[in-house]
Design an enzyme around this catalytic site. Structure first.
Site, PDB file in Angstrom:
ATOM      1  N   LYS A  22       0.846  -1.208   0.000  1.00 44.62           N
ATOM      2  CA  LYS A  22       0.000   0.000   0.000  1.00 44.62           C
ATOM      3  C   LYS A  22       0.874   1.248   0.000  1.00 44.62           C
ATOM      4  O   LYS A  22       0.642   2.185  -0.747  1.00 44.62           O
ATOM      5  CB  LYS A  22      -0.887   0.001   1.255  1.00 44.62           C
ATOM      6  CG  LYS A  22      -1.481   1.348   1.614  1.00 44.62           C
ATOM      7  CD  LYS A  22      -2.425   1.255   2.775  1.00 44.62           C
ATOM      8  CE  LYS A  22      -1.995   1.960   4.037  1.00 44.62           C
ATOM      9  NZ  LYS A  22      -1.808   3.393   3.980  1.00 44.62           N
ATOM     10  N   ASN A  23       1.896   1.247   0.859  1.00 50.62           N
ATOM     11  CA  ASN A  23       2.688   2.463   1.025  1.00 50.62           C
ATOM     12  C   ASN A  23       3.579   2.753  -0.178  1.00 50.62           C
ATOM     13  O   ASN A  23       4.074   3.870  -0.326  1.00 50.62           O
ATOM     14  CB  ASN A  23       3.526   2.379   2.311  1.00 50.62           C
ATOM     15  CG  ASN A  23       2.643   2.449   3.546  1.00 50.62           C
ATOM     16  OD1 ASN A  23       1.518   2.929   3.482  1.00 50.62           O
ATOM     17  ND2 ASN A  23       3.136   1.938   4.667  1.00 50.62           N
ATOM     18  N   CYS A 117      -5.306   7.529   8.383  1.00 49.32           N
ATOM     19  CA  CYS A 117      -5.539   6.934   9.702  1.00 49.32           C
ATOM     20  C   CYS A 117      -5.464   8.016  10.764  1.00 49.32           C
ATOM     21  O   CYS A 117      -4.569   8.857  10.762  1.00 49.32           O
ATOM     22  CB  CYS A 117      -4.488   5.857   9.978  1.00 49.32           C
ATOM     23  SG  CYS A 117      -4.910   4.296   9.204  1.00 49.32           S
ATOM     24  N   ARG A 122      -0.715  14.786  12.804  1.00 52.16           N
ATOM     25  CA  ARG A 122       0.176  14.399  11.706  1.00 52.16           C
ATOM     26  C   ARG A 122       0.541  15.668  10.930  1.00 52.16           C
ATOM     27  O   ARG A 122      -0.071  15.998   9.917  1.00 52.16           O
ATOM     28  CB  ARG A 122      -0.501  13.336  10.831  1.00 52.16           C
ATOM     29  CG  ARG A 122      -0.802  12.063  11.639  1.00 52.16           C
ATOM     30  CD  ARG A 122      -1.411  10.964  10.825  1.00 52.16           C
ATOM     31  NE  ARG A 122      -0.432  10.304   9.971  1.00 52.16           N
ATOM     32  CZ  ARG A 122      -0.727   9.244   9.208  1.00 52.16           C
ATOM     33  NH1 ARG A 122      -1.949   8.749   9.207  1.00 52.16           N
ATOM     34  NH2 ARG A 122       0.191   8.689   8.464  1.00 52.16           N
ATOM     35  N   ASP A 304       4.044   1.035  11.942  1.00 50.15           N
ATOM     36  CA  ASP A 304       2.869   0.332  11.409  1.00 50.15           C
ATOM     37  C   ASP A 304       2.726  -1.088  11.948  1.00 50.15           C
ATOM     38  O   ASP A 304       1.714  -1.751  11.672  1.00 50.15           O
ATOM     39  CB  ASP A 304       2.933   0.278   9.870  1.00 50.15           C
ATOM     40  CG  ASP A 304       2.459   1.573   9.234  1.00 50.15           C
ATOM     41  OD1 ASP A 304       1.937   2.437   9.964  1.00 50.15           O
ATOM     42  OD2 ASP A 304       2.609   1.702   8.005  1.00 50.15           O
ATOM     43  N   ARG A 396      -9.091  -0.526   4.343  1.00 51.15           N
ATOM     44  CA  ARG A 396      -8.339   0.569   3.717  1.00 51.15           C
ATOM     45  C   ARG A 396      -6.963   0.095   3.261  1.00 51.15           C
ATOM     46  O   ARG A 396      -6.401   0.631   2.306  1.00 51.15           O
ATOM     47  CB  ARG A 396      -8.135   1.708   4.728  1.00 51.15           C
ATOM     48  CG  ARG A 396      -9.298   2.651   4.847  1.00 51.15           C
ATOM     49  CD  ARG A 396      -8.854   3.966   5.471  1.00 51.15           C
ATOM     50  NE  ARG A 396      -7.579   4.343   4.915  1.00 51.15           N
ATOM     51  CZ  ARG A 396      -6.540   4.762   5.622  1.00 51.15           C
ATOM     52  NH1 ARG A 396      -6.629   4.883   6.921  1.00 51.15           N
ATOM     53  NH2 ARG A 396      -5.403   5.079   5.034  1.00 51.15           N
TER      54      ARG A 396
HETATM   55  C1  UD1 Z   1       4.564   7.293   8.726  1.00 52.65           C
HETATM   56  C2  UD1 Z   1       5.642   6.261   8.906  1.00 52.65           C
HETATM   57  C3  UD1 Z   1       5.457   5.254   7.802  1.00 52.65           C
HETATM   58  C4  UD1 Z   1       4.042   4.679   7.922  1.00 52.65           C
HETATM   59  C5  UD1 Z   1       2.980   5.787   7.901  1.00 52.65           C
HETATM   60  C6  UD1 Z   1       1.575   5.276   8.195  1.00 52.65           C
HETATM   61  C7  UD1 Z   1       7.970   6.476   9.580  1.00 52.65           C
HETATM   62  C8  UD1 Z   1       9.203   7.309   9.554  1.00 52.65           C
HETATM   63  N1  UD1 Z   1       6.926   6.911   8.887  1.00 52.65           N
HETATM   64  O1  UD1 Z   1       4.699   7.869   7.439  1.00 52.65           O
HETATM   65  O2  UD1 Z   1       6.426   4.235   7.890  1.00 52.65           O
HETATM   66  O3  UD1 Z   1       3.791   3.793   6.887  1.00 52.65           O
HETATM   67  O4  UD1 Z   1       3.289   6.727   8.891  1.00 52.65           O
HETATM   68  O5  UD1 Z   1       1.462   4.768   9.455  1.00 52.65           O
HETATM   69  O6  UD1 Z   1       7.957   5.423  10.174  1.00 52.65           O
HETATM   70  N2  UD1 Z   1       6.426  14.806  10.860  1.00 52.65           N
HETATM   71  C9  UD1 Z   1       6.558  16.148  11.108  1.00 52.65           C
HETATM   72  N3  UD1 Z   1       6.328  17.019  10.081  1.00 52.65           N
HETATM   73  C10 UD1 Z   1       5.990  16.613   8.826  1.00 52.65           C
HETATM   74  C11 UD1 Z   1       5.865  15.224   8.584  1.00 52.65           C
HETATM   75  C12 UD1 Z   1       6.086  14.355   9.625  1.00 52.65           C
HETATM   76  O7  UD1 Z   1       6.874  16.550  12.228  1.00 52.65           O
HETATM   77  O8  UD1 Z   1       5.812  17.452   7.929  1.00 52.65           O
HETATM   78  C13 UD1 Z   1       6.674  13.831  11.950  1.00 52.65           C
HETATM   79  C14 UD1 Z   1       5.450  12.950  12.240  1.00 52.65           C
HETATM   80  O9  UD1 Z   1       4.582  13.543  13.182  1.00 52.65           O
HETATM   81  C15 UD1 Z   1       6.093  11.704  12.768  1.00 52.65           C
HETATM   82  C16 UD1 Z   1       7.385  11.601  11.966  1.00 52.65           C
HETATM   83  O10 UD1 Z   1       7.655  12.921  11.502  1.00 52.65           O
HETATM   84  O11 UD1 Z   1       6.431  11.831  14.121  1.00 52.65           O
HETATM   85  C17 UD1 Z   1       7.314  10.644  10.788  1.00 52.65           C
HETATM   86  O12 UD1 Z   1       6.204  10.994   9.971  1.00 52.65           O
HETATM   87  P1  UD1 Z   1       6.111  10.641   8.422  1.00 52.65           P
HETATM   88  O13 UD1 Z   1       7.133   9.615   8.100  1.00 52.65           O
HETATM   89  O14 UD1 Z   1       6.109  11.871   7.625  1.00 52.65           O
HETATM   90  O15 UD1 Z   1       4.666  10.078   8.348  1.00 52.65           O
HETATM   91  P2  UD1 Z   1       4.079   9.287   7.174  1.00 52.65           P
HETATM   92  O16 UD1 Z   1       4.633   9.717   5.871  1.00 52.65           O
HETATM   93  O17 UD1 Z   1       2.617   9.318   7.386  1.00 52.65           O
END
Ligand code: UD1
Length: 419
Positions: A22-23, A117, A122, A304, A396
């Site tokens: 998915k990712n 989710c 986020r 995850d 999802r």
């Molecule tokens: C994250 C997970 C990913 C997982 C997805 C869904 C990590 C590093 N990332 O990806 O493996 O598949 O959730 O569960 O494991 N953050 C900020 N500012 C930003 C973006 C992120 O502070 O602009 C912080 C987030 O709050 C979090 C961390 O950075 O603590 C990692 O987030 P990010 O990797 O961006 O989230 P996803 O891409 O959703």
């Protein structure tokens, strides 16, 4: 709404085929906007997030044709920089990738706040910072975000690892003028799969060292057929299911190398793991041992799989401590697990799990996708019948979930209705 009903206590045995990731699928699908000729994507998982991504692309003028099971042809030649429909993008966190992808070729896009989710805050500041560093005009309002302009190569260091912001930066850089150098970038297998896809289409991207990505902009990408990599989270979830329920299961069409960093943790807990070229096998050898784990960007333990591991550790002999500094509030499912008899204390992004629980059937509700998998794990091992409402949240991101579990010997069924 659908509900999953599980009668617990059955061992799992047999084989399950791991679907496309998915990712990886979502950024690859959205990157079709960078092309001016058709691309074909194979091995797409049959999940609602993929359906939502395709609907979103169609709404932007991409012609989507299903060419087989899990295979689509995307023709972006008539794509236009429209305002995204909030009903479509609001349900999908991955819609954020449209910012990078659209700026590359279309030059502008407006995106309502993305969904996904719901397990706490986020933020998207890193996404916007890197796009601004590449010369784009980024505007945020109560309605959402818009980007405008043509990206230019830039040097950018991510102060903390973000999968999503790394993906957006790569997408914006592929057709940018000049060279982009990213450091502190994410190196999850799904990020590297996106890089492999874009390179197969003519992008010039190098990964000279872990966390560094160098992208030299090219004028255009050429059409390709690409197969999405296997889903490591799905594979990890079936490993944990089997460790919980007992029995022995083989995962086919998997990419074991993706999971190598965390397999020692599973064998340390009491699993016997076999690694093949594209398969993995798992069997539980006896009682489970407790763990101390902290989630971290790849190659660390994935956030995850945190809910599923926390649920599993309820069955271990002794106290486990599981922290999730990536998403410290991702423990909303614990109150549901407690209904099945789990003893877990959560504070400051850390769960302390008292092991040795005898889980029993319970009426639970899936708060989100991976949390739903954690509740399923508890239900598979619990004594008696459990129900998990909001099965749509599991759908999802997990393809053929119920069929796969049934083929492994679990007693599971889906019905309409529930919370
Ligand atoms: C994250 C997970 C990913 C997982 C997805 C869904 C990590 C590093 N990332 O990806 O493996 O598949 O959730 O569960 O494991 N953050 C900020 N500012 C930003 C973006 C992120 O502070 O602009 C912080 C987030 O709050 C979090 C961390 O950075 O603590 C990692 O987030 P990010 O990797 O961006 O989230 P996803 O891409 O959703």
């Amino acid at each position: 709404m659908k509900t999953l009903t599980v009668i617990g206590g059955r061992e799992l045995s047999g084989e399950v085929r791991i679907r496309g990731s998915k990712n990886a699928a979502l950024p690859i699908l959205f990157s079709s906007l960078l092309f001016s000729e058709p691309v074909e994507i194979e091995n797409l998982p049959a999940i609602t997030d993929v359906g939502a991504a395709l609907a979103l692309l169609s709404s932007l003028g991409v012609r989507v044709t299903e060419t087989g099971r899990g295979r689509v042809l995307l023709d972006p030649s008539s794509a236009r920089p429209d305002v995204c429909d909030p009903a479509l993008s609001g349900a999908l966190r991955g819609s954020l990738y449209l910012l990078g992808a659209a700026s590359g070729r279309l030059g502008e896009l407006s995106l309502p706040h993305p969904g996904g989710c719901n397990f706490g805050a986020r933020p998207i500041d890193l996404h916007l910072d890197v796009l601004r560093a590449m010369g784009l005009t980024v505007t945020e309002s109560g309605q959402g975000v818009s980007v405008k302009g043509r990206p230019k190569g830039a040097l950018f260091h991510f102060p903390s690892v973000s999968v999503g912001a790394t993906v957006n930066a790569i997408l914006a850089a592929v057709l940018a003028e000049g060279r982009t150098v990213l450091t502190g970038a994410a190196r999850e297998p799904h990020v590297l799969d996106l890089v492999a896809f874009l390179r197969s289409a003519g992008a010039r991207i190098a990964v000279p060292s872990p966390g560094a990505v160098v992208i030299d902009g090219v004028p255009r990408l050429h059409g390709v057929t690409y197969r999405v990599c296997p889903d490591m989270i799905e594979a990890g979830t079936y490993l944990l299911f089997t460790m919980a329920a007992g029995g022995s299961v083989t995962l086919r069409s998997a990419a074991p190398e993706q999971l190598l960093p965390i397999l020692p943790l599973f064998s340390g807990m009491g699993a016997r793991i076999g690694v093949g070229v594209d398969s993995l096998s798992v069997a539980r050898t006896g009682r489970l041992r407790p763990v101390r784990v902290e989630t971290a960007p790849y190659p660390g333990f994935p956030t995850d799989l945190q809910p599923q591991l926390t649920a599993l550790s309820c069955l271990a002999d002794g106290e486990s401590v599981i922290s999730d500094p990536i998403f410290p509030t991702r423990f909303g499912y614990v109150s549901e697990l407690k209904k099945a008899g789990a003893t877990i204390e959560v504070a400051n992004g850390r769960a302390v799990v008292s092991g040795g629980a005898r889980l029993t059937g319970a009426k639970m509700t899936a708060p989100d996708l991976r949390a739903g998998a954690a509740l399923t794990l508890a239900a598979l091992t619990g004594e008696g019948e459990s129900t998990i409402a909001r099965y749509d949240r599991i759908e999802r991101g997990s393809a053929d979930y119920c069929d796969a579990l049934r083929s492994l010997g679990a007693s599971v069924r889906i019905s309409d209705g529930g919370a």
